[in-house]
Design a protein around this motif. Structure first.
Motif, PDB file in Angstrom:
ATOM      1  N   ARG A 163       0.804  -1.219   0.000  1.00 42.47           N
ATOM      2  CA  ARG A 163       0.000   0.000   0.000  1.00 42.47           C
ATOM      3  C   ARG A 163       0.843   1.277   0.000  1.00 42.47           C
ATOM      4  NH1 ARG A 163      -1.915   0.539   4.470  1.00 42.47           N
ATOM      5  NH2 ARG A 163      -1.383  -1.361   5.608  1.00 42.47           N
ATOM      6  N   GLN A 164       2.075   1.229   0.506  1.00 41.88           N
ATOM      7  CA  GLN A 164       2.824   2.461   0.740  1.00 41.88           C
ATOM      8  C   GLN A 164       4.084   2.598  -0.103  1.00 41.88           C
ATOM      9  OE1 GLN A 164       3.609   2.581   4.951  1.00 41.88           O
ATOM     10  NE2 GLN A 164       1.462   2.344   5.526  1.00 41.88           N
ATOM     11  N   HIS A 165       4.740   1.501  -0.463  1.00 40.43           N
ATOM     12  CA  HIS A 165       6.034   1.621  -1.134  1.00 40.43           C
ATOM     13  C   HIS A 165       5.845   2.076  -2.589  1.00 40.43           C
ATOM     14  CE1 HIS A 165      10.117   0.772  -2.424  1.00 40.43           C
ATOM     15  NE2 HIS A 165      10.419   0.679  -1.144  1.00 40.43           N
ATOM     16  N   PRO A 166       6.595   3.094  -3.035  1.00 35.23           N
ATOM     17  CA  PRO A 166       6.422   3.581  -4.413  1.00 35.23           C
ATOM     18  C   PRO A 166       6.755   2.530  -5.461  1.00 35.23           C
ATOM     19  CG  PRO A 166       7.608   5.191  -3.060  1.00 35.23           C
ATOM     20  CD  PRO A 166       7.525   3.934  -2.255  1.00 35.23           C
ATOM     21  N   ALA A 167       7.751   1.674  -5.225  1.00 41.92           N
ATOM     22  CA  ALA A 167       8.122   0.662  -6.218  1.00 41.92           C
ATOM     23  C   ALA A 167       6.977  -0.316  -6.448  1.00 41.92           C
ATOM     24  CB  ALA A 167       9.382  -0.072  -5.763  1.00 41.92           C
ATOM     25  N   TRP A 168       6.302  -0.727  -5.372  1.00 39.61           N
ATOM     26  CA  TRP A 168       5.157  -1.643  -5.521  1.00 39.61           C
ATOM     27  C   TRP A 168       4.012  -0.936  -6.234  1.00 39.61           C
ATOM     28  CZ3 TRP A 168       4.896  -6.063  -1.610  1.00 39.61           C
ATOM     29  CH2 TRP A 168       3.987  -7.029  -2.026  1.00 39.61           C
ATOM     30  N   ARG A 169       3.782   0.339  -5.882  1.00 43.96           N
ATOM     31  CA  ARG A 169       2.726   1.082  -6.589  1.00 43.96           C
ATOM     32  C   ARG A 169       3.036   1.198  -8.073  1.00 43.96           C
ATOM     33  NH1 ARG A 169       2.690   4.691  -1.982  1.00 43.96           N
ATOM     34  NH2 ARG A 169       3.989   6.148  -3.162  1.00 43.96           N
ATOM     35  N   LEU A 170       4.308   1.348  -8.410  1.00 47.46           N
ATOM     36  CA  LEU A 170       4.685   1.454  -9.818  1.00 47.46           C
ATOM     37  C   LEU A 170       4.398   0.160 -10.561  1.00 47.46           C
ATOM     38  CD1 LEU A 170       5.994   2.761 -12.240  1.00 47.46           C
ATOM     39  CD2 LEU A 170       8.242   2.283 -11.255  1.00 47.46           C
ATOM     40  N   LEU A 171       4.698  -0.979  -9.957  1.00 43.23           N
ATOM     41  CA  LEU A 171       4.428  -2.254 -10.616  1.00 43.23           C
ATOM     42  C   LEU A 171       2.932  -2.501 -10.792  1.00 43.23           C
ATOM     43  CD1 LEU A 171       7.086  -4.453  -8.784  1.00 43.23           C
ATOM     44  CD2 LEU A 171       7.186  -3.617 -11.125  1.00 43.23           C
ATOM     45  N   ARG A 172       2.113  -1.912  -9.910  1.00 43.23           N
ATOM     46  CA  ARG A 172       0.663  -2.086 -10.014  1.00 43.23           C
ATOM     47  C   ARG A 172       0.009  -1.064 -10.923  1.00 43.23           C
ATOM     48  NH1 ARG A 172      -1.356  -1.271  -4.303  1.00 43.23           N
ATOM     49  NH2 ARG A 172      -3.372  -1.668  -5.292  1.00 43.23           N
ATOM     50  N   ALA A 173       0.736  -0.045 -11.348  1.00 44.08           N
ATOM     51  CA  ALA A 173       0.144   1.033 -12.140  1.00 44.08           C
ATOM     52  C   ALA A 173      -0.249   0.527 -13.531  1.00 44.08           C
ATOM     53  CB  ALA A 173       1.131   2.198 -12.261  1.00 44.08           C
ATOM     54  N   ASP A 174      -1.307   1.152 -14.106  1.00 40.41           N
ATOM     55  CA  ASP A 174      -1.766   0.761 -15.444  1.00 40.41           C
ATOM     56  C   ASP A 174      -0.736   1.109 -16.513  1.00 40.41           C
ATOM     57  OD1 ASP A 174      -4.097  -0.180 -14.327  1.00 40.41           O
ATOM     58  OD2 ASP A 174      -5.171   1.718 -14.608  1.00 40.41           O
ATOM     59  N   ASN A 175      -0.031   2.229 -16.345  1.00 34.63           N
ATOM     60  CA  ASN A 175       0.965   2.639 -17.333  1.00 34.63           C
ATOM     61  C   ASN A 175       2.376   2.312 -16.869  1.00 34.63           C
ATOM     62  OD1 ASN A 175       0.957   4.441 -15.269  1.00 34.63           O
ATOM     63  ND2 ASN A 175       1.135   6.282 -16.532  1.00 34.63           N
ATOM     64  N   ALA A 176       2.523   1.223 -16.099  1.00 28.93           N
ATOM     65  CA  ALA A 176       3.847   0.822 -15.617  1.00 28.93           C
ATOM     66  C   ALA A 176       4.843   0.573 -16.744  1.00 28.93           C
ATOM     67  CB  ALA A 176       3.725  -0.415 -14.723  1.00 28.93           C
ATOM     68  N   PRO A 177       4.454  -0.074 -17.884  1.00 31.15           N
ATOM     69  CA  PRO A 177       5.439  -0.248 -18.967  1.00 31.15           C
ATOM     70  C   PRO A 177       5.973   1.076 -19.496  1.00 31.15           C
ATOM     71  CG  PRO A 177       3.599  -1.727 -19.277  1.00 31.15           C
ATOM     72  CD  PRO A 177       3.214  -0.806 -18.157  1.00 31.15           C
ATOM     73  N   LEU A 178       5.118   2.105 -19.609  1.00 28.29           N
ATOM     74  CA  LEU A 178       5.580   3.413 -20.069  1.00 28.29           C
ATOM     75  C   LEU A 178       6.534   4.039 -19.062  1.00 28.29           C
ATOM     76  CD1 LEU A 178       5.462   5.937 -21.899  1.00 28.29           C
ATOM     77  CD2 LEU A 178       3.415   6.633 -20.622  1.00 28.29           C
ATOM     78  N   VAL A 179       6.185   3.985 -17.788  1.00 26.92           N
ATOM     79  CA  VAL A 179       7.026   4.599 -16.764  1.00 26.92           C
ATOM     80  C   VAL A 179       8.389   3.921 -16.702  1.00 26.92           C
ATOM     81  CG1 VAL A 179       7.196   5.185 -14.327  1.00 26.92           C
ATOM     82  CG2 VAL A 179       4.971   5.230 -15.449  1.00 26.92           C
ATOM     83  N   LEU A 180       8.387   2.577 -16.673  1.00 27.77           N
ATOM     84  CA  LEU A 180       9.644   1.857 -16.539  1.00 27.77           C
ATOM     85  C   LEU A 180      10.518   2.009 -17.774  1.00 27.77           C
ATOM     86  CD1 LEU A 180       8.461  -1.432 -14.785  1.00 27.77           C
ATOM     87  CD2 LEU A 180       9.776   0.429 -13.794  1.00 27.77           C
ATOM     88  N   SER A 181       9.908   1.925 -18.971  1.00 29.89           N
ATOM     89  CA  SER A 181      10.713   2.018 -20.197  1.00 29.89           C
ATOM     90  C   SER A 181      11.284   3.420 -20.382  1.00 29.89           C
ATOM     91  CB  SER A 181       9.861   1.635 -21.403  1.00 29.89           C
ATOM     92  OG  SER A 181       8.738   2.510 -21.522  1.00 29.89           O
ATOM     93  N   PHE A 182      10.467   4.452 -20.147  1.00 28.31           N
ATOM     94  CA  PHE A 182      10.943   5.813 -20.391  1.00 28.31           C
ATOM     95  C   PHE A 182      11.917   6.268 -19.309  1.00 28.31           C
ATOM     96  CE2 PHE A 182      10.411  10.436 -19.805  1.00 28.31           C
ATOM     97  CZ  PHE A 182      10.924  10.855 -21.025  1.00 28.31           C
ATOM     98  N   LEU A 183      11.517   6.144 -18.041  1.00 27.65           N
ATOM     99  CA  LEU A 183      12.403   6.576 -16.959  1.00 27.65           C
ATOM    100  C   LEU A 183      13.649   5.708 -16.877  1.00 27.65           C
ATOM    101  CD1 LEU A 183       9.872   7.451 -14.109  1.00 27.65           C
ATOM    102  CD2 LEU A 183      10.816   8.920 -15.894  1.00 27.65           C
TER     103      LEU A 183
END
Length: 483
Positions: free
Chosen positions: A11-31
């Protein structure tokens, strides 16, 4: 880890929230491309928006118009929001334009995603050697006996002399291609992890700075105690455990001899035929130096800000003291013209109340009630006292001798087979004693997956049976076999 800990991380860690995000492939690939592969530690908002605009245009062309409908600026602001925590949005000291930097959560999530890919070669030997060498360094680095250290150094010297003698005679073995790939894989993984750790070290320094500021802002004790607590060393941030570890690494990295040796070794390894060289690793030590310099600058900036913040706190406290003193002086001047009978001061008491410790009453023991046993008579019930002497004692030594005798000609024997050779003489008590035997000459193994039936006859001639897990007595290895 417990369920509550994992649920809090989810619920709190940003890395876990990122993996659960709908646009996680965009965030991970671009950043990941901008901040990890290119090792950019700070980029202006305009440049990052331009690069994201190109990325969104290419994705919308491939995936269809409307796949990513938001503007680049909106995406960046969403990623930098506190509820996301994937970008750090800040103003540098020498610029009035917003800059961005990735948080450690991005690299953690990206590393986890990369670990899901299948690897054609997984090396283990080099990691085992590294673990063994680390254990040796810790064991002998903490050794305080000079004789033990000298013995270890002489052992290493003898091994080196033997290797020199073998090489002089032309007897040496080359590292196999598989071992070369194993060690290169570990080197590449460690080098990338070390570069990723710099961003987390910098974030930890910022967290330490925030904690120090909170301590200063909420301090209620004396000012001297605060200064002694925070500035007893040269620098509170630099003198922390993480600061000392980072400073030792940075000093090692700035050594000209170490840089030269590292460059030569890296160039030689990159030319080996057995390995597939990673182009990014050719300048990995320069990336380390750039990331370390930025972290060092961050520590220096935070230290200066902490000093200024502390100086501001001291100035405010001094100003408050001066305001109180001026208020006292103003009241004294105002009361100077008032006649003495009009100035009244109240006292709680004319003398202090003194209570001495010896005035307290001494301890008085409580009277115990007397016990009178004169009127006790024998009981009228008829009790058979022979039952007290009909207890069964099982000698474990006798059972141990029996197990050892059975294991002389074999490596192991089951309890059921042993009871066929040596039937139970004392019933269930003897069976329970077999289950609790312990002896250096053999080991007792319980197999809960299989069960067996054990039978015996009691003293009345009645046949009894019990269903127990399978029990196996195994002969223990001799000391020579253990070595």
């Amino acid at each position: 880890m417990h369920y509550e800990q994992l649920d809090a991380l989810r619920r709190q860690h940003p890395a876990w929230r990122l993996l659960r995000a709908d646009n996680a492939p965009l965030v991970l690939s671009f950043l990941g491309k901008v901040f990890v592969e290119e090792n950019i530690r700070a980029i202006s908002a305009s440049e990052l928006e331009s690069r994201l605009d190109d990325e969104l245009y290419a994705l919308n062309q491939r995936l269809g118009e409307g796949a990513f409908p938001k503007s680049p600026k909106t995406y960046l602001n969403d990623w930098a929001a506190p509820e996301s925590g994937w970008l750090r949005k800040y103003y540098p000291a020498d610029s009035d334009e917003v800059h961005f930097d990735a948080t450690p959560a991005v690299e953690k999530a990206l590393g986890w995603a990369k670990a899901l890919r299948e690897r054609s070669f997984v090396g283990t030997e080099s990691r085992l050697n590294t673990v063994f060498e680390l254990l040796r360094q810790m064991a002998f680095g903490a050794e305080g006996d000079p004789r033990v250290r000298l013995a270890e150094l002489r052992r290493r010297r003898d091994a080196i002399d033997a290797e020199i003698e073998a090489v002089a005679q032309g007897r040496f073995a080359l590292l196999e291609p598989a071992a070369q790939r194993d060690r290169y894989q570990q080197f590449a993984a460690t080098a990338r992890e070390l570069l990723a750790d710099f961003r987390e070290v910098e974030a930890n320094f910022r967290q330490l700075d925030r904690e120090l500021r909170e301590q200063i802002a909420t301090w209620s004790g004396a000012k001297g105690e605060l200064l002694d607590d925070l500035l007893g060393n040269r620098n509170s941030i630099a003198e922390s455990d993480q600061g000392r570890s980072f400073q030792a690494f940075y000093d090692f990295l700035l050594s000209h001899d170490k840089q030269t040796e590292f460059t030569e070794l890296l160039a030689k390894v990159q030319k080996l035929d057995a390995v597939e060289p990673d182009p990014r690793l050719r300048r990995i030590h320069h990336d380390w130096l750039a990331a370390g310099s930025r972290t060092q600058a961050t520590v220096r900036m935070l230290s200066e800000q902490l000093r200024r913040f502390l100086d501001d706190q001291v100035w405010l406290e001094n100003r408050r003291v001066m305001d109180i003193l001026r208020g006292i002086e103003a009241n004294a001047l105002r009361l100077r013209e008032i006649r003495e009978p009009d100035v009244v001061m109240g006292l709680d008491a004319t003398a202090p109340e003194v209570v001495l410790p010896m005035e307290r009453p001494l301890y008085r023991p409580v009277d115990k009630a007397p016990l009178d046993s004169a009127g006790i008579t024998d009981a009228a019930e008829d009790v058979d006292a022979d039952l007290l002497f009909q207890q069964v004692f099982v000698d474990p030594a006798r059972l141990v001798d029996g197990v050892r005798s059975a294991l002389r000609g074999r490596g192991q024997i089951g309890l059921a087979a042993l009871l066929e050779q040596r039937p139970l003489e004392q019933g269930l008590a003897e069976l329970v004693t077999y289950l609790s035997l312990s002896d250096p000459g053999f080991e007792v193994v319980f197999d809960d997956g299989q069960h067996e039936q054990v039978r015996w006859c009691d003293t009345d001639g009645v046949e009894r049976s019990a269903r127990i897990p399978r029990v196996i007595f195994t002969r223990a290895a001799a000391p020579e076999e253990q070595r």
